[in-house]
Enzyme design. Structure first.
Site, PDB file in Angstrom:
ATOM      1  N   SER A  72       0.762  -1.262   0.071  1.00  0.00           N
ATOM      2  CA  SER A  72      -0.047   0.056  -0.136  1.00  0.00           C
ATOM      3  C   SER A  72       0.921   1.104  -0.138  1.00  0.00           C
ATOM      4  O   SER A  72       1.991   1.160   0.530  1.00  0.00           O
ATOM      5  CB  SER A  72      -1.049   0.074   1.254  1.00  0.00           C
ATOM      6  OG  SER A  72      -1.648  -1.148   1.240  1.00  0.00           O
TER       7      SER A  72
HETATM    8  N1  SAH Z   1      -0.252  -4.322   3.988  1.00  0.00           N
HETATM    9  C1  SAH Z   1       0.167  -5.140   2.958  1.00  0.00           C
HETATM   10  C2  SAH Z   1      -0.953  -5.135   1.676  1.00  0.00           C
HETATM   11  C3  SAH Z   1      -0.769  -6.038   0.803  1.00  0.00           C
HETATM   12  S1  SAH Z   1      -1.915  -6.274  -0.505  1.00  0.00           S
HETATM   13  C4  SAH Z   1       1.276  -4.261   2.204  1.00  0.00           C
HETATM   14  O1  SAH Z   1       1.373  -3.341   2.618  1.00  0.00           O
HETATM   15  O2  SAH Z   1       2.400  -5.193   1.562  1.00  0.00           O
HETATM   16  C5  SAH Z   1      -3.196  -7.169   0.325  1.00  0.00           C
HETATM   17  C6  SAH Z   1      -2.876  -8.488   0.992  1.00  0.00           C
HETATM   18  O3  SAH Z   1      -3.882  -9.425   1.469  1.00  0.00           O
HETATM   19  C7  SAH Z   1      -2.066  -9.512  -0.130  1.00  0.00           C
HETATM   20  O4  SAH Z   1      -0.984 -10.035   0.287  1.00  0.00           O
HETATM   21  C8  SAH Z   1      -3.044 -10.529  -0.355  1.00  0.00           C
HETATM   22  O5  SAH Z   1      -2.711 -11.932  -0.603  1.00  0.00           O
HETATM   23  C9  SAH Z   1      -3.788 -10.678   1.183  1.00  0.00           C
HETATM   24  N2  SAH Z   1      -5.188 -11.276   1.150  1.00  0.00           N
HETATM   25  C10 SAH Z   1      -6.143 -11.272   0.442  1.00  0.00           C
HETATM   26  N3  SAH Z   1      -7.181 -11.965   0.606  1.00  0.00           N
HETATM   27  C11 SAH Z   1      -6.719 -12.605   1.986  1.00  0.00           C
HETATM   28  C12 SAH Z   1      -7.456 -13.556   3.077  1.00  0.00           C
HETATM   29  N4  SAH Z   1      -8.625 -13.841   2.913  1.00  0.00           N
HETATM   30  N5  SAH Z   1      -6.871 -13.722   4.035  1.00  0.00           N
HETATM   31  C13 SAH Z   1      -5.577 -13.332   4.091  1.00  0.00           C
HETATM   32  N6  SAH Z   1      -4.699 -12.396   3.534  1.00  0.00           N
HETATM   33  C14 SAH Z   1      -5.559 -11.910   2.177  1.00  0.00           C
END
Ligand code: SAH
Length: 221
Positions: A72
């Site tokens: 993000s």
């Molecule tokens: N806070 C993170 C955001 C990553 S994007 C950063 O700054 O890097 C969102 C993340 O949510 C992804 O890695 C994706 O794989 C994860 N995600 C999506 N659905 C999910 C679920 N049901 N349970 C756990 N993680 C999930």
């Protein structure tokens, strides 16, 4: 300075000065919580992205982290952290969607205990390594579908989701303590950030600004 230290502290576009400029920009964008700003000032965001992208880590945009996922933007991380804290220290926070672990690292400076769940195994493995590297010792990770939360860990005073859900998962509401806050992007094409506050009587929902997150997906891989 040895090579390892230099990688952590950064040089050029990953240096302390670049990180300071990011903090100044966050202030201009309306972030006021000094605890959040200090955490983001101290955590080397560039180590959470691939080397080839490190020089862009402090730009105000999301960046790819592999597996069709993104880190993000600094503003999004700051905004969600500020909403999560609401001016108070956090005891126990649950993050759904560890991704590269940067938001997790920021949370580890704001909360006593951090629990984070990620569905993509290789992403979580990498994130764990980074969190150890910068000594975030109050973080527990789990490789699972986070829409069920982090069961058996009791109630959380804060839940933060970093992927967009189509609706607010009921299982998660059940893991929010009275007086607690959930920050969650909801929607598909049109997404909004929601703040949910659990009072003794109700779950109070506030719809905030429009946002763009990757979708919350079922199962784990
Ligand atoms: N806070 C993170 C955001 C990553 S994007 C950063 O700054 O890097 C969102 C993340 O949510 C992804 O890695 C994706 O794989 C994860 N995600 C999506 N659905 C999910 C679920 N049901 N349970 C756990 N993680 C999930």
């Amino acid at each position: 300075m040895n090579v390892m230290n230099q990688k952590l502290t950064g040089i050029g576009m990953t240096s302390d000065r670049t990180r300071m400029r990011m903090i100044e920009r966050l202030r201009q964008q309306g972030i006021t919580d000094e605890i959040v700003l200090t955490a983001m000032r101290e955590i080397p965001r560039h180590i959470f992205v691939d080397n080839a992208l490190a020089s862009r880590a402090y730009e105000d945009c999301p960046l790819p982290i592999g597996f069709a996922q993104t880190i993000s933007s600094p503003y999004t991380v700051a905004r969600m952290s500020e909403l999560a804290r609401s001016g108070k220290p956090i005891k126990k926070v649950l993050e759904i969607g560890t991704g590269c672990g940067y938001q997790t690292a920021v949370l580890s400076r704001l909360a006593q205990e951090v629990y984070t769940v990620e569905r993509i195994g290789p992403l979580l493995t990498k994130a764990r390594r980074k969190l150890v590297e910068i000594k975030c010792s109050n973080v527990r990770t789990q490789h699972a579908d986070g829409s069920q939360g982090f069961p058996d860990m009791g109630l959380f005073d804060c839940i933060l989701m970093t992927a967009a859900a189509t609706h607010i998962p009921q299982d998660l509401l059940g893991q929010l303590d009275v007086g607690g806050r959930m920050v969650i992007p909801v929607g598909t094409q049109q997404q909004h950030l929601y703040l949910i506050e659990r009072t003794p009587q109700e779950f109070k929902e506030t719809c905030l600004e429009s946002v763009k997150f990757v979708p919350l997906l079922p199962g784990r891989s």
